[in-house]
Design an enzyme around this catalytic site. Structure first.
Site, PDB file in Angstrom:
ATOM      1  N   SER A  71       0.823  -1.216   0.000  1.00 57.88           N
ATOM      2  CA  SER A  71       0.000   0.000   0.000  1.00 57.88           C
ATOM      3  C   SER A  71       0.857   1.267   0.000  1.00 57.88           C
ATOM      4  O   SER A  71       1.827   1.382   0.748  1.00 57.88           O
ATOM      5  CB  SER A  71      -0.913   0.014   1.226  1.00 57.88           C
ATOM      6  OG  SER A  71      -1.590   1.265   1.289  1.00 57.88           O
TER       7      SER A  71
ATOM      8  N   GLY B 225     -14.974  -3.545  -7.983  1.00 57.72           N
ATOM      9  CA  GLY B 225     -15.366  -2.445  -7.106  1.00 57.72           C
ATOM     10  C   GLY B 225     -14.981  -1.092  -7.676  1.00 57.72           C
ATOM     11  O   GLY B 225     -15.710  -0.105  -7.523  1.00 57.72           O
TER      12      GLY B 225
ATOM     13  N   SER C  96      -0.520   4.136   0.768  1.00 56.06           N
ATOM     14  CA  SER C  96      -1.209   5.091   1.644  1.00 56.06           C
ATOM     15  C   SER C  96      -0.370   5.575   2.827  1.00 56.06           C
ATOM     16  O   SER C  96      -0.416   6.768   3.143  1.00 56.06           O
ATOM     17  CB  SER C  96      -2.531   4.489   2.129  1.00 56.06           C
ATOM     18  OG  SER C  96      -3.399   4.346   1.037  1.00 56.06           O
TER      19      SER C  96
ATOM     20  N   LYS D  56     -13.121  -4.261   1.569  1.00 58.93           N
ATOM     21  CA  LYS D  56     -14.039  -3.128   1.379  1.00 58.93           C
ATOM     22  C   LYS D  56     -15.516  -3.516   1.517  1.00 58.93           C
ATOM     23  O   LYS D  56     -16.318  -2.732   2.008  1.00 58.93           O
ATOM     24  CB  LYS D  56     -13.804  -2.475   0.016  1.00 58.93           C
ATOM     25  CG  LYS D  56     -12.474  -1.721  -0.087  1.00 58.93           C
ATOM     26  CD  LYS D  56     -12.371  -1.015  -1.431  1.00 58.93           C
ATOM     27  CE  LYS D  56     -11.061  -0.267  -1.578  1.00 58.93           C
ATOM     28  NZ  LYS D  56     -11.022   0.546  -2.798  1.00 58.93           N
TER      29      LYS D  56
ATOM     30  N   ASN E 147     -14.319   2.426   1.854  1.00 58.32           N
ATOM     31  CA  ASN E 147     -12.846   2.543   1.833  1.00 58.32           C
ATOM     32  C   ASN E 147     -12.328   3.502   2.907  1.00 58.32           C
ATOM     33  O   ASN E 147     -11.129   3.625   3.091  1.00 58.32           O
ATOM     34  CB  ASN E 147     -12.335   2.965   0.444  1.00 58.32           C
ATOM     35  CG  ASN E 147     -12.482   4.451   0.193  1.00 58.32           C
ATOM     36  OD1 ASN E 147     -13.355   5.098   0.770  1.00 58.32           O
ATOM     37  ND2 ASN E 147     -11.643   5.000  -0.653  1.00 58.32           N
TER      38      ASN E 147
ATOM     39  N   TYR F 285      -1.810   2.497 -12.011  1.00 53.52           N
ATOM     40  CA  TYR F 285      -0.776   3.543 -11.910  1.00 53.52           C
ATOM     41  C   TYR F 285       0.639   2.973 -11.869  1.00 53.52           C
ATOM     42  O   TYR F 285       1.608   3.708 -11.704  1.00 53.52           O
ATOM     43  CB  TYR F 285      -1.036   4.459 -10.710  1.00 53.52           C
ATOM     44  CG  TYR F 285      -1.148   3.721  -9.401  1.00 53.52           C
ATOM     45  CD1 TYR F 285      -0.017   3.275  -8.723  1.00 53.52           C
ATOM     46  CD2 TYR F 285      -2.394   3.449  -8.847  1.00 53.52           C
ATOM     47  CE1 TYR F 285      -0.131   2.593  -7.530  1.00 53.52           C
ATOM     48  CE2 TYR F 285      -2.513   2.763  -7.651  1.00 53.52           C
ATOM     49  CZ  TYR F 285      -1.376   2.337  -7.004  1.00 53.52           C
ATOM     50  OH  TYR F 285      -1.487   1.651  -5.830  1.00 53.52           O
TER      51      TYR F 285
ATOM     52  N   GLY G 104     -14.287  -3.100 -17.265  1.00 53.32           N
ATOM     53  CA  GLY G 104     -14.085  -3.750 -15.972  1.00 53.32           C
ATOM     54  C   GLY G 104     -15.360  -3.744 -15.156  1.00 53.32           C
ATOM     55  O   GLY G 104     -16.264  -2.926 -15.404  1.00 53.32           O
ATOM     56  N   ALA G 105     -15.441  -4.670 -14.193  1.00 52.70           N
ATOM     57  CA  ALA G 105     -16.685  -4.768 -13.416  1.00 52.70           C
ATOM     58  C   ALA G 105     -16.416  -5.108 -11.950  1.00 52.70           C
ATOM     59  O   ALA G 105     -17.218  -5.773 -11.299  1.00 52.70           O
ATOM     60  CB  ALA G 105     -17.601  -5.815 -14.052  1.00 52.70           C
TER      61      ALA G 105
ATOM     62  N   ASP H  23     -13.701   6.797  -3.262  1.00 51.15           N
ATOM     63  CA  ASP H  23     -13.127   6.429  -4.563  1.00 51.15           C
ATOM     64  C   ASP H  23     -13.779   7.197  -5.721  1.00 51.15           C
ATOM     65  O   ASP H  23     -13.101   7.562  -6.693  1.00 51.15           O
ATOM     66  CB  ASP H  23     -13.256   4.923  -4.814  1.00 51.15           C
ATOM     67  CG  ASP H  23     -12.251   4.118  -3.999  1.00 51.15           C
ATOM     68  OD1 ASP H  23     -11.187   4.658  -3.659  1.00 51.15           O
ATOM     69  OD2 ASP H  23     -12.542   2.937  -3.705  1.00 51.15           O
TER      70      ASP H  23
HETATM   71  P1  ATR Z   1     -11.476  -4.468  -8.331  1.00 48.01           P
HETATM   72  O1  ATR Z   1     -12.641  -4.870  -7.507  1.00 48.01           O
HETATM   73  O2  ATR Z   1     -10.351  -3.887  -7.501  1.00 48.01           O
HETATM   74  O3  ATR Z   1     -11.810  -3.587  -9.482  1.00 48.01           O
HETATM   75  P2  ATR Z   1     -11.340  -7.173  -9.549  1.00 48.01           P
HETATM   76  O4  ATR Z   1     -12.663  -7.579  -9.041  1.00 48.01           O
HETATM   77  O5  ATR Z   1     -10.216  -8.122  -9.415  1.00 48.01           O
HETATM   78  O6  ATR Z   1     -10.785  -5.812  -8.919  1.00 48.01           O
HETATM   79  O7  ATR Z   1     -11.518  -6.760 -11.063  1.00 48.01           O
HETATM   80  C1  ATR Z   1     -10.528  -6.827 -11.951  1.00 48.01           C
HETATM   81  C2  ATR Z   1     -11.097  -6.514 -13.324  1.00 48.01           C
HETATM   82  O8  ATR Z   1     -10.095  -6.798 -14.293  1.00 48.01           O
HETATM   83  C3  ATR Z   1     -12.306  -7.370 -13.676  1.00 48.01           C
HETATM   84  O9  ATR Z   1     -13.193  -6.604 -14.435  1.00 48.01           O
HETATM   85  C4  ATR Z   1     -11.687  -8.482 -14.505  1.00 48.01           C
HETATM   86  O10 ATR Z   1     -12.557  -9.112 -15.416  1.00 48.01           O
HETATM   87  P3  ATR Z   1     -13.461 -10.391 -14.960  1.00 48.01           P
HETATM   88  O11 ATR Z   1     -14.634  -9.823 -14.246  1.00 48.01           O
HETATM   89  O12 ATR Z   1     -13.814 -11.050 -16.231  1.00 48.01           O
HETATM   90  O13 ATR Z   1     -12.573 -11.225 -14.080  1.00 48.01           O
HETATM   91  C5  ATR Z   1     -10.629  -7.713 -15.252  1.00 48.01           C
HETATM   92  N1  ATR Z   1      -9.577  -8.583 -15.789  1.00 48.01           N
HETATM   93  C6  ATR Z   1      -8.576  -9.152 -15.100  1.00 48.01           C
HETATM   94  N2  ATR Z   1      -7.790  -9.900 -15.942  1.00 48.01           N
HETATM   95  C7  ATR Z   1      -8.335  -9.789 -17.181  1.00 48.01           C
HETATM   96  C8  ATR Z   1      -7.994 -10.315 -18.472  1.00 48.01           C
HETATM   97  N3  ATR Z   1      -6.936 -11.108 -18.669  1.00 48.01           N
HETATM   98  N4  ATR Z   1      -8.789  -9.978 -19.535  1.00 48.01           N
HETATM   99  C9  ATR Z   1      -9.869  -9.172 -19.348  1.00 48.01           C
HETATM  100  N5  ATR Z   1     -10.229  -8.654 -18.153  1.00 48.01           N
HETATM  101  C10 ATR Z   1      -9.483  -8.946 -17.080  1.00 48.01           C
END
Ligand code: ATR
Length: 282
Positions: free
Chosen positions: A21, A138, A23, A72, A93, A226, A135-136, A109
């Site tokens: 971290s 948090g 932070s 979280k 957070n 980052y 992405g999906a 965030d």
């Molecule tokens: P956080 O909650 O911190 O955002 P996470 O839940 O690990 O972290 O999410 C990581 C993101 O990166 C997810 O959207 C993940 O896609 P999946 O939902 O399909 O797992 C995406 N991700 C990680 N590796 C990937 C890859 N090789 N190709 C496409 N998406 C990827």
């Protein structure tokens, strides 16, 4: 602060692991430069102990704490009171220990994301066009919530696992159109804000494969990754002449409301702070 008094205010970051971290370095910089009688410490807490650890914070006299991966969601469930935005994002957070001994959970965030975007791309306007979020997790929930609150009316969401994107869209409850991962390049057509919230592009991970040619000419591209500061996505956007915003600023800005709540001073994000934090990234 080289020495603390008996009145020192104490905060920290709870995570597992927490050694990576940034932070403590970030809050430590503010404490030192502002001359505050306080400390911000790393607090490694294993998942099986999270509930006990959170309950102990007010009892130990902590001013509060940040919460990071993987706690979280657990923090959301454990606190006595939750802010509206933390509820909408589905994660906490930032914890504040109130004077009556209760724990208040907030999420900064979304604030961090939008402050960083506004600072890095002052010309960006919420009504300039459609946003595409990749992405999906948090982080995606925080980014989409921030965009909705800023007044963005058209948001597309794409994720490798479609069902997770559907879940996020449903959880957020706003006007979010889910796009299959294979269709992300087509979905970029005319987009004025592209946000990567996946871990792709991070040091040691595969780069994000994304054709950015269809983005609008005035598009802004931002990454929450980052490390490295300039991800392959940002490099390609920069090469196309688009405005880019790196992910470090989101981390720096999300820390400001917590610091103010615990230590009583609203800190600023400066070039010197960025340098200080970047030094530890190597
Ligand atoms: P956080 O909650 O911190 O955002 P996470 O839940 O690990 O972290 O999410 C990581 C993101 O990166 C997810 O959207 C993940 O896609 P999946 O939902 O399909 O797992 C995406 N991700 C990680 N590796 C990937 C890859 N090789 N190709 C496409 N998406 C990827």
């Amino acid at each position: 602060m080289s020495s603390l008094s008996g009145n020192a205010k104490i905060a920290g970051v709870i995570g597992w692991p927490v050694a990576h971290s940034l932070s403590p370095r970030l809050h430590g910089y503010w404490l030192q430069t502002l001359g505050i009688d306080g400390a911000y410490v790393p607090l490694p807490v294993a998942p099986e102990n999270i509930s006990d650890a959170l309950r102990a914070l007010p009892k130990l006299g902590f001013a509060g704490a940040n919460v990071t991966v993987p706690h979280k969601e657990a923090a959301l469930a454990a606190v006595d009171e939750v802010s509206e935005i933390a509820n909408r994002i589905g994660a906490v957070n930032t914890l504040i220990c109130k004077s009556d001994g209760t724990l208040y959970g907030d999420n900064t965030d979304a604030f961090g994301f939008i402050e960083n975007l506004r600072a890095g791309a002052p010309s960006w306007r919420p009504d300039s066009g459609r946003a595409l979020v990749l992405g999906a997790g948090g982080a995606a929930r925080a980014v989409i919530t921030a965009l909705i609150d800023a007044g963005v009316t058209e948001i597309s969401l794409s994720n490798r696992t479609l069902a997770r994107a559907d879940d996020v869209a449903q959880y957020i409850g706003g006007n979010v159109a889910v796009v299959p991962w294979e269709a992300r390049d087509t979905a970029a057509e005319g987009v004025t804000l592209l946000v990567n919230t996946t871990t792709l592009g991070m040091t040691g991970k595969a780069p994000l494969e994304m054709d950015i040619r269809a983005l609008a000419d005035d598009a802004v591209v931002t990454d929450i990754v980052y490390a490295p500061l300039q991800t392959p996505l940002l490099a390609s956007a920069h090469a196309r002449g688009l405005t880019t915003v790196d992910g470090l600023g989101m981390l720096l800005h999300q820390a400001r409301p917590g610091f103010e709540a615990w230590f009583g001073v609203r800190p600023e994000v400066t070039a010197d702070l960025r340098r200080h934090v970047l030094e530890s990234l190597g």
